[in-house]
Scaffold this active site. Structure first.
Site, PDB file in Angstrom:
ATOM      1  CB  CYS A  73       6.412   6.331  -6.035  1.00 40.14           C
ATOM      2  SG  CYS A  73       7.379   7.379  -5.223  1.00 40.14           S
ATOM      3  CG  HIS A 161       2.244   8.679  -7.348  1.00 41.86           C
ATOM      4  ND1 HIS A 161       2.062   7.635  -6.456  1.00 41.86           N
ATOM      5  CD2 HIS A 161       3.505   9.264  -6.728  1.00 41.86           C
ATOM      6  CE1 HIS A 161       2.857   7.790  -5.493  1.00 41.86           C
ATOM      7  NE2 HIS A 161       3.946   8.552  -5.903  1.00 41.86           N
ATOM      8  CD  GLU A 163      -1.047   6.319  -7.692  1.00 44.46           C
ATOM      9  OE1 GLU A 163      -0.278   6.553  -6.527  1.00 44.46           O
ATOM     10  OE2 GLU A 163      -0.315   5.884  -8.728  1.00 44.46           O
TER      11      GLU A 163
END
Length: 184
Positions: A73, A161, A163
Site C-alpha cells: 500500500c 493488504h 496480511e
C-alpha cells in the site's frame, strides 16, 4: 534462517505483516522507520502501509540497500514516488474488497495468483505512473496499478493488504516474497 524485517510506517495492519512472516517460519522483526538500513541485518524488507507519505522516515533508503523490498500500500506508493513514478488520489477512495487481475503470470511475486484474486485494498492514494524499470503485474476495475515489479532490482509492490484475512491468497504473497529473498 531467512530474516525479513518489517519497516513500520504507522499502518493499522503492520503488526499483521510481521505475524504473517513469523507464521511462515521467518526470523522477523518490526522496526521503526527511522532505522537506517546500515543498522539492519536482513535478507529482505517489507515497507508497511501507513497513513501519510510525510511519515515514512528513512523507508526510501532501503530501496538502494541491495536486498529485496516488498512495498505494501503506502510502501508501494513510496517506491513509485522515490523512483520517479507518480502517485495520486484514487477515484474509489477507502477500503474495499476488490477483484484483481494478475496480468503477468511469470512474475515471481504475484504470478502464482494468475489469473485473478480477491483482495482488501485502500485506494485513497495509488500509483498513477510506474517508475522506470517496473512492470505492471496486476490491475483492477478501480485501480490501474494494483501491483508492480522490478525483478532486476528485486523491488516489488502491491496496493492491497496481503496480511489481512479479507485477502484470499495473501499468505501466498508472503511465501513468494520469502522465495525471492532466499534466492537473492
Amino acid at each position: 534462517m531467512t530474516r525479513i524485517v518489517v519497516v513500520d510506517n504507522h499502518g493499522q495492519f503492520t503488526h499483521l505483516e510481521q505475524r504473517a512472516l513469523r507464521d511462515l517460519g521467518v526470523d522477523t522483526e518490526l522496526i521503526d522507520n527511522e532505522t537506517p538500513p546500515e543498522d539492519v541485518d536482513a535478507d529482505g524488507v517489507v515497507l508497511s502501509g501507513g497513513p501519510d507519505m510525510d511519515r515514512i522516515g528513512k523507508s526510501a533508503d532501503y530501496l538502494t540497500a541491495d536486498i529485496p523490498v516488498l512495498g505494501i500500500c503506502l510502501g508501494m506508493q513510496l517506491i513509485a514516488e522515490e523512483l520517479d513514478g507518480r502517485v495520486g488520489g484514487g477515484e474509489y477512495g477507502g477500503y474495499a474488497d476488490v477483484t484483481v487481475d494478475v496480468v503477468d503470470e511469470d512474475d515471481p511475486l504475484t504470478g502464482s495468483l494468475h489469473p485473478e484474486t480477491r483482495v482488501w485494498a485502500s485506494h485513497a492514494d495509488e500509483v498513477k505512473e510506474l517508475p522506470e524499470g517496473f512492470e505492471l503485474t496486476a490491475k483492477s476495475d478501480v485501480c490501474d496499478v494494483e501491483a508492480m515489479s522490478d525483478t532486476d532490482r528485486d523491488l516489488y509492490g502491491v496496493q492491497w493488504h496481503p496480511e489481512v484475512a479479507h485477502t484470499e491468497e495473501g499468505d501466498e504473497i508472503f511465501e513468494n516474497f520469502l522465495e525471492i529473498c532466499e534466492s537473492a
